[in-house]
Design an enzyme around this catalytic site. Structure first.
Site, PDB file in Angstrom:
ATOM      1  N   VAL A 295      17.323  82.612  26.215  1.00  0.00           N
ATOM      2  CA  VAL A 295      17.552  83.423  25.023  1.00  0.00           C
ATOM      3  C   VAL A 295      16.887  82.726  23.838  1.00  0.00           C
ATOM      4  CG1 VAL A 295      19.751  82.340  24.392  1.00  0.00           C
ATOM      5  CG2 VAL A 295      19.284  84.663  23.674  1.00  0.00           C
ATOM      6  N   SER A 296      16.209  83.520  23.019  1.00  0.00           N
ATOM      7  CA  SER A 296      15.645  83.005  21.768  1.00  0.00           C
ATOM      8  C   SER A 296      16.615  83.326  20.653  1.00  0.00           C
ATOM      9  CB  SER A 296      14.283  83.647  21.482  1.00  0.00           C
ATOM     10  OG  SER A 296      14.421  85.046  21.304  1.00  0.00           O
ATOM     11  N   THR A 297      16.501  82.646  19.538  1.00  0.00           N
ATOM     12  CA  THR A 297      17.436  82.854  18.426  1.00  0.00           C
ATOM     13  C   THR A 297      17.405  84.289  17.939  1.00  0.00           C
ATOM     14  OG1 THR A 297      17.071  80.560  17.775  1.00  0.00           O
ATOM     15  CG2 THR A 297      18.102  81.995  16.152  1.00  0.00           C
TER      16      THR A 297
ATOM     17  N   MET B 235      16.441  86.981  19.619  1.00  0.00           N
ATOM     18  CA  MET B 235      16.966  87.892  20.632  1.00  0.00           C
ATOM     19  C   MET B 235      18.485  87.881  20.613  1.00  0.00           C
ATOM     20  SD  MET B 235      15.822  89.920  22.963  1.00  0.00           S
ATOM     21  CE  MET B 235      16.543  90.899  24.294  1.00  0.00           C
ATOM     22  N   GLN B 236      19.070  86.702  20.489  1.00  0.00           N
ATOM     23  CA  GLN B 236      20.514  86.567  20.495  1.00  0.00           C
ATOM     24  C   GLN B 236      21.112  87.272  19.277  1.00  0.00           C
ATOM     25  OE1 GLN B 236      21.797  82.537  20.729  1.00  0.00           O
ATOM     26  NE2 GLN B 236      23.909  83.055  21.191  1.00  0.00           N
TER      27      GLN B 236
END
Length: 537
Positions: free
Chosen positions: A9-11, A13-14
């Site tokens: 997960v990327s920041t 996306m989260q």
């Protein structure tokens, strides 16, 4: 053999989707349970806050190492875009898994190693790559809009030295701003080196914001001296950043390349200024001078990098020649000279002509220019008074001439009105009207040209008057500098004075007579004193 569970997960996306690493892991383990995989054989690989653009990721690298060692039999991932958002990387890594006979499975979609399955997988991958490009585009567009319309300062790791970031604005940090002003003062007016400035900052207890060791270095001071933010201009969208695929820095961060966008694409936001434009410009000029004068020098040349050949245009260089043998020491003495590099050109052929200028003994030229500078510094008021008086008288003449031209123009315009009135009263015919108007128009055109020329000459004279005032300021600064150093001036102090007065000296030689033309404050001083030539031998 293990069953791998990979979650990423990327920041961004989260934040947008509410997707968490634990949620992905939970879904993958549920899928493993449905496949009757024993819990003891499940190995989890978590990738937190990492973009899917680059395949070179810590957890992914570890997974690939374990696959290469034959420890993994199958991999479970929630969705293909968690594997990678780049189609090329995705296809490459899938081929790598197949070569090691590792089965790839997804929770949200089915992956089959058939032509139809590959087509569907590729379509999903293309869509994921397209979505990533859209996300980046929208993010950049939103930031640019916030900067351009709302004048917001985007989040930054550390605010520039001298400022604090409060909300979306930069405000002056008064304590740090005091040191910023001192740095410019020391660099421009006191001619201190980077090391001397850094030492003073350390002695006064100033600490840089970014350095973990709290020690100043040359790059930090250079950054302050060349940043336009200190005159109130914060630029956004100035640099274009591009990741270098597959390469990382020594710290492990993705390697990036930078380029400067066209100036029309820059967005400027006004912030509180700490220094004025004039001081900033003087610092940039000083940086250029220091660059020309950089490097270790075994011998001292007062006019180093300031001489240019009046015959071929090349910068003169300082060099040494071997002289006679000193009988008392038994060594050959050396003497210093200035010469044009084209005197002995490094290119050969009939078309290459050596420069005819002879070498000039350095001590002769240094001493001549230094004595001239000291004469000017010693009597600046007389110099200023004569030039001001000449300027005022000439400007007065131009004012009188301009007024007379304007009166003549006004008179010609009245004559034009009279001729038109005579035509209306049938006192003259159409041919006579055209002839008279053509003659008057030609006279008025000539008068307007004379008036424009007169105004331009007045403008030039006023600019020269301003230049004279600037010369006076320079001379005052030099006198203060001399007073602070005492009667005996070291070479560096003399060099600083010459650099303050001279941007460049153009040298032309005729036999033993050297003609000097100065660029900079010394130009008017040479002309005024009538000492723009001397004998070199």
């Amino acid at each position: 053999m293990y069953t791998a569970v990979y979650a990423r997960v990327s920041t961004g996306m989260q934040a947008m989707e509410g997707t968490s690493l634990d949620g992905q892991v939970e879904l993958c383990i549920k899928k493993a349970n449905e496949l009757n995989v024993a819990a003891a054989t499940i190995k989890v690989y978590k990738e937190e806050g990492v973009s899917g653009e680059d395949i070179d990721r810590p957890a992914m690298n570890l997974l690939r190492q374990d696959i290469g060692a034959g420890l993994i039999s199958q991999i479970i991932i929630t969705h293909p875009d968690r594997l990678s958002r780049d189609l090329t990387d995705k296809l490459f890594i899938c081929r790598e898994f197949e070569a090691k006979h590792v089965q790839l499975m997804f929770v949200d979609t089915e992956y089959k190693n058939t032509p139809e399955g590959q087509l569907f997988f590729n379509l999903i991958s293309v869509i994921a790559q397209y979505e990533l490009a859209l996300i980046k585009k929208r993010t950049v567009r939103g930031r640019l809009k916030a900067v351009e319309k709302d004048k917001k300062i985007m989040p930054m790791r550390v605010p520039p030295y001298g400022y604090d970031r409060i909300g979306s604005s930069l405000v002056i940090n008064e304590n740090e701003a005091r040191f910023v002003k001192l740095i410019y003062q020391w660099y421009v007016h006191d001619n201190l080196t980077m090391r001397e400035i850094g030492t003073r900052l350390d002695e006064m207890g100033a600490e840089p914001k970014r350095a973990e060791s709290k020690a100043w270095n040359a790059s930090s001071i250079h950054r302050i001296l060349r940043s336009e933010i200190y005159v109130g201009k914060y630029y956004y969208n100035r640099r274009c950043t591009q990741k270098v695929k597959g390469e990382r820095t020594k710290t492990g961060a993705p390697k990036k390349t930078y380029s400067i966008r066209n100036e029309s694409d820059w967005i400027v936001v006004e912030v509180p200024a700490i220094i004025d434009d004039r001081l900033f410009q003087l610092a940039q000029e000083q940086r250029v001078k220091n660059t020309k004068d950089a490097g270790n020098r075994k011998y001292e040349f007062l006019l180093r990098s300031l001489l240019r050949c009046g015959h071929c245009g090349r910068k003169w260089e300082g060099t040494t020649y071997s002289g006679r043998i000193n009988k008392s020491t038994g060594t050959r003495e050396k003497y210093k000279c200035y010469r044009c590099p084209n005197r002995n050109p490094r290119r050969f052929g009939n078309s290459i002509k050596p420069c005819p200028t002879p070498s000039i003994r350095a001590e002769l030229l240094d001493d001549y220019v230094w004595r001239l500078a000291m004469e000017v510094v010693a009597d600046p008021m007389a110099y200023r008074g004569r030039l001001d008086k000449n300027n005022e008288s000439v400007i007065d003449e131009f004012v009188i001439l301009s007024d007379s031209i304007q009166k003549l123009l006004s008179s010609k315009e009245k004559q034009t009105d009279k001729i038109k009135m005579m035509f209306k009263k049938d006192l003259i015919d159409e041919d006579e009207l055209e002839l008279e108007l053509r003659s008057l128009k030609a006279e008025m055109t000539e008068l307007r040209q004379r008036y424009a020329s007169c105004q331009e000459q007045m403008r030039v004279m006023m600019l020269e008057a301003l230049a004279m005032k600037e010369n006076q300021l320079v001379l005052d600064k030099i006198n203060r500098f001399i007073a602070s150093k005492g009667e005996s001036l070291a070479f560096d102090a003399k060099r600083h004075i010459i650099q303050s007065l001279v941007d460049e000296l153009l040298i032309r030689c005729e036999d033993t007579t050297v003609h000097i033309t100065a660029v900079g404050h010394l130009d008017a001083l040479l002309s005024e004193h009538g000492k723009n030539e001397f004998t070199s031998g």
